[in-house]
Motif scaffolding. Sequence first.
Motif, short mmCIF file in Angstrom:
data_model
loop_
_atom_site.label_atom_id
_atom_site.label_comp_id
_atom_site.label_asym_id
_atom_site.label_seq_id
_atom_site.Cartn_x
_atom_site.Cartn_y
_atom_site.Cartn_z
N ASN A 56 -5.71 94.80 28.60
CA ASN A 56 -5.06 93.64 29.20
C ASN A 56 -5.37 93.52 30.68
O ASN A 56 -5.62 92.43 31.20
N THR A 98 -1.64 98.38 30.45
CA THR A 98 -2.48 98.44 29.27
C THR A 98 -3.92 98.15 29.69
O THR A 98 -4.19 97.10 30.29
N VAL A 127 -4.69 107.78 31.35
CA VAL A 127 -4.80 106.88 30.21
C VAL A 127 -4.49 107.65 28.93
O VAL A 127 -5.03 108.74 28.71
N VAL A 167 3.88 100.09 33.15
CA VAL A 167 2.85 100.29 32.14
C VAL A 167 1.66 99.40 32.46
O VAL A 167 1.83 98.23 32.84
N HIS A 211 -3.22 103.07 27.64
CA HIS A 211 -2.44 102.55 28.75
C HIS A 211 -2.08 103.70 29.69
O HIS A 211 -2.30 104.87 29.37
N THR A 212 -1.51 103.36 30.82
CA THR A 212 -1.03 104.36 31.77
C THR A 212 0.37 104.00 32.22
O THR A 212 0.78 102.84 32.16
N HIS A 213 1.09 105.00 32.69
CA HIS A 213 2.37 104.79 33.38
C HIS A 213 2.16 105.24 34.82
O HIS A 213 2.08 106.44 35.09
#
Length: 219
Positions: free
Chosen positions: A187, A184, A158, A182, A111-113
Amino acid sequence: MAYDHHYAVFTSFIALALSACTLTLAMDALQDFCVADLKGSPTINGFACKDPKTVQASDFSFGGLHIPGNTSNAFGSKVTPAFVTQIPGLNTFGISMARVDYARGGINPPHTHPRATEILTVIKGTLEVGFVTSNPENRLVSKVLRKGDVFVFPIGLVHFQRNTGHRNAVAIAALSSQNPGVITVANAVFGSKPDIPTDVLAKAFQVDRSVVQKLQAKF
């Protein structure tokens, strides 16, 4: 020549003044706090401020990080956030926290922020962690962490965590935004609404369309 010299000095002065103003605006708070009015929608720089006279100690506290998260899900992990929506007093301060629980073999999936760098501390257990650098290198930077170890995930990249130990694991994350967001990866790619066209994903991942359809069905 004198005109050119004076013009250069003048433009340099203006640039310096603008830089100073920018630093002042970015660093100097004009009030003690701006507790979020969660009844309204976020503006471009956070929620609108509550009337300071109505602010309570509860606006600056949260009592949930001691509670283990429920990891009985497909990923075997649970994130308990302490963001602005849980602590309204964080509004505009650019910080937040989260607790992450991992079952044996559990993962916090890639995931990333988009709005925050994350620094993660292992409180219990053993975690394999890593992030992937930007194109075209796409290099995996990873490490196994144990209790007390710390790892940084740069903003926007990521990253993931996986419990590689023989018992449950717990980590505490700090993030450089009161609302880090966030994304994902699985998703977002396979669970978007409406769907990303199947042929686009098939070509992007170099797989048959039927594989993409099976993945989209899972999300």
